[in-house]
Scaffold this motif. Structure first.
Motif, PDB file in Angstrom:
ATOM      1  N   LEU A 187      44.976  56.128 -11.494  1.00 35.90           N
ATOM      2  CA  LEU A 187      45.923  57.170 -11.887  1.00 35.90           C
ATOM      3  C   LEU A 187      47.123  57.260 -10.946  1.00 35.90           C
ATOM      4  N   SER A 188      46.914  56.949  -9.673  1.00 34.95           N
ATOM      5  CA  SER A 188      48.016  57.019  -8.706  1.00 34.95           C
ATOM      6  C   SER A 188      47.965  55.797  -7.802  1.00 34.95           C
ATOM      7  N   HIS A 189      48.922  54.884  -7.997  1.00 38.95           N
ATOM      8  CA  HIS A 189      48.946  53.640  -7.229  1.00 38.95           C
ATOM      9  C   HIS A 189      50.358  53.423  -6.674  1.00 38.95           C
ATOM     10  N   TYR A 190      50.698  54.181  -5.650  1.00 40.55           N
ATOM     11  CA  TYR A 190      51.981  54.027  -4.946  1.00 40.55           C
ATOM     12  C   TYR A 190      53.182  54.199  -5.881  1.00 40.55           C
ATOM     13  N   GLU A 191      53.121  55.146  -6.823  1.00 39.17           N
ATOM     14  CA  GLU A 191      54.221  55.279  -7.777  1.00 39.17           C
ATOM     15  C   GLU A 191      54.365  56.705  -8.307  1.00 39.17           C
ATOM     16  N   MET A 192      54.263  57.704  -7.404  1.00 39.71           N
ATOM     17  CA  MET A 192      54.451  59.073  -7.866  1.00 39.71           C
ATOM     18  C   MET A 192      55.919  59.288  -8.241  1.00 39.71           C
ATOM     19  N   PRO A 193      56.201  60.236  -9.140  1.00 40.76           N
ATOM     20  CA  PRO A 193      57.597  60.513  -9.513  1.00 40.76           C
ATOM     21  C   PRO A 193      58.442  60.833  -8.282  1.00 40.76           C
ATOM     22  N   LEU A 194      59.585  60.193  -8.167  1.00 42.74           N
ATOM     23  CA  LEU A 194      60.461  60.375  -7.012  1.00 42.74           C
ATOM     24  C   LEU A 194      60.898  61.832  -6.862  1.00 42.74           C
ATOM     25  N   GLU A 195      61.104  62.495  -7.981  1.00 44.69           N
ATOM     26  CA  GLU A 195      61.551  63.887  -7.954  1.00 44.69           C
ATOM     27  C   GLU A 195      60.582  64.777  -7.169  1.00 44.69           C
ATOM     28  N   LEU A 196      59.298  64.509  -7.281  1.00 45.26           N
ATOM     29  CA  LEU A 196      58.300  65.317  -6.571  1.00 45.26           C
ATOM     30  C   LEU A 196      58.351  65.067  -5.068  1.00 45.26           C
ATOM     31  N   SER A 197      58.750  63.875  -4.688  1.00 45.08           N
ATOM     32  CA  SER A 197      58.918  63.563  -3.273  1.00 45.08           C
ATOM     33  C   SER A 197      60.134  64.287  -2.705  1.00 45.08           C
ATOM     34  N   VAL A 198      61.246  64.174  -3.389  1.00 43.56           N
ATOM     35  CA  VAL A 198      62.505  64.765  -2.915  1.00 43.56           C
ATOM     36  C   VAL A 198      62.449  66.292  -2.926  1.00 43.56           C
TER      37      VAL A 198
END
Length: 484
Positions: free
Chosen positions: A142-153
């Motif tokens: 489900l999560s492999h080094y590709e979370m939505p960038l918006e959630l990071s920023v």
């Protein structure tokens, strides 16, 4: 007493969406953390940690730059459009399973949409349907080094507890859509890697942290809670499902029998096991808790968190294994690279062109350690060697070095099974050449299938069977008996 691989053993391979799919801005997909990672021609030991970091300025530059030239994970190997061709090749090899990941930002482009992106859901439904048609069992991360960038920023990634509910919503959407297609699920790829590369794993931008280690361990906790809640939901929505955790098995030996080396090695291995310990046992190890308290790392927890962890443990343990390292109290010891890490070089082992030490015996040791510790079914979901492959004038790729690597590792797997380890599957990394996770290179090739593309995106993307393709086909046909 087992004499080898079971008849139901799952032979196959593993890839990740951010390294293979491409189509980074097609059909409504949003940017992910992978889309802002630049190409590095080579990662050297002294620069390793530096090259895995990122700044807000670099992210802003990447958002403005819409090209794929500097950002190879945006193009991958075009698996998004060529998946049927690639799956046919995997089926020809006899794959029983294929591990893939879902790009979160293909389903929820920013992570916060009220409704999912239908085009993204359709792609994975078609992918899994084709896999089932070919009798290839999906194992889905489900999560492999590709979370939505918006959630990071916006939130500094998994440091913010708000991400838990967003991840659970995304996961439930996947479970409901694919409940008749996918039985095996993994929550987080190499969850322990938050400490090694916090941005790629958890969307944490170091400069936004008052105390980076505090942020990292808070993110760990939020992922543990998310994993437990997702495990609970998966079991409800798909009653026959199996949910596993995923650990980077960074097998480490003492460099000498000096007790200081032994102690440093023990601590390093305890830290490596820590995330899987929480997901398997449903509680934090006492030694880890005490270590964090001494460093004034205080993890913020909410009422009920302990029960959530305790009541929703994983069904099996999956792990990656590529190499081993050693540990030494001598600061001047020679260092070498490994899987997103570096450590003290072992003088008894050969190395790949990227400095990763080749240690088949270490895989058997790892299997014995993990099974003795967790007493849960195990599956190896990443193992392989990166190498520079040469296409000969006749168009063939003779990769005997790859066959030798796998042969020795399979022999050790069989020995571990015969000692009583419950190993139910193996997926090589990666059965087809894809973009490197650490360096974003294409020239660091792992596959049984060659992809005509260079580090800069030049090439036809033609797929070519390497010698190892036919060898692995024979291994699967013989269920691991014919390794010659």
């Amino acid at each position: 007493m087992s004499k080898g691989f079971s008849k139901e053993f799952l032979w196959g391979g593993a890839i990740a969406a951010n390294q293979s799919e491409g189509a980074w801005d097609e059909d409504g997909k949003g940017m992910s953390v992978a889309d802002v990672i630049k190409f590095h021609s080579k990662i050297y030991v002294k620069d390793y940690k530096k090259q895995m970091e990122i700044t807000s300025q670099q992210i802003e530059e990447a958002i403005k730059d819409k090209s794929e030239k500097k950002y190879p994970k945006r193009r991958g190997i075009d698996f998004y459009h060529k998946y049927k061709e690639d799956l046919a090749l995997f089926a020809e090899m006899g794959f029983k399973t294929l591990r893939v990941s879902i790009a979160w930002s293909r389903i929820f482009p920013t992570g916060e949409e009220e409704k999912p992106n239908e085009k993204g859901l359709e792609f994975y439904e078609e992918l899994f349907t084709e896999m089932k048609r070919l009798k290839i069992e999906p194992i889905v991360t489900l999560s492999h080094y590709e979370m939505p960038l918006e959630l990071s920023v916006k939130y500094n990634g998994w440091e913010d507890r708000k991400i838990i509910n967003l991840f659970v919503k995304y996961s439930k959407t996947c479970f409901k859509r694919y409940k008749n297609l996918v039985k095996y699920w993994l929550t987080f790829n190499e969850i322990d890697s938050i400490e090694r590369h916090p941005f790629i794993t958890a969307g944490i931008i170091p400069e936004q942290c008052k105390n980076i280690k505090q942020s990292i361990y808070q993110a760990f906790h939020h992922q543990f809670i998310a994993s437990a809640l997702v495990t609970q939901e998966c079991h409800k929505i798909i009653p026959e499902s199996q949910v596993g955790c995923m650990l980077t098995k960074l097998t480490t030996y003492p460099n000498t029998c000096n007790p200081e080396d032994v102690e440093k090695t023990l601590i390093k291995n305890l830290l490596n096991y820590f995330p899987a310990d929480v997901q398997v046992f449903g509680e934090y190890p006492v030694i880890i808790q005490n270590m964090l308290e001494k460093e004034n790392i205080i993890i913020k927890k909410e009422s009920g968190d302990e029960d959530i962890l305790k009541n929703n443990t994983v069904d099996f343990v999956s792990f990656s294994y590529y190499m081993s390292l050693t540990e030494s109290a001598n600061e001047n010891s020679e260092k070498t690279a490994g899987n997103t890490i570096f450590g003290v070089k072992n003088p008894y082992l050969p190395s790949t062109e990227w400095g990763w030490q080749i240690d088949p015996k270490g895989l058997k040791i790892s299997l014995l350690e993990l099974y003795d510790r967790y007493k849960k079914p195990l599956i190896i979901v990443e193992n392989g060697m990166g190498a520079v492959d040469k296409v000969e004038t006749d168009g063939k790729i003779h990769d005997d070095y790859r066959k030798e690597y796998f042969k020795k590792h399979f022999e050790q797997m069989k020995e571990a099974i015969e000692m009583g380890v419950e190993l139910f599957g193996y997926t090589s990394w990666a059965p087809i050449d894809i973009i490197s996770a650490g360096t974003s290179q294409m020239s660091k090739r792992y596959g049984f299938i060659y992809v005509d593309q260079d580090d800069y995106g030049n090439g036809t993307l033609k797929r070519i069977k390497k010698d190892s393709f036919y060898w692995y086909k024979k291994v699967i046909e013989s269920n691991g008996e014919d390794l010659e």
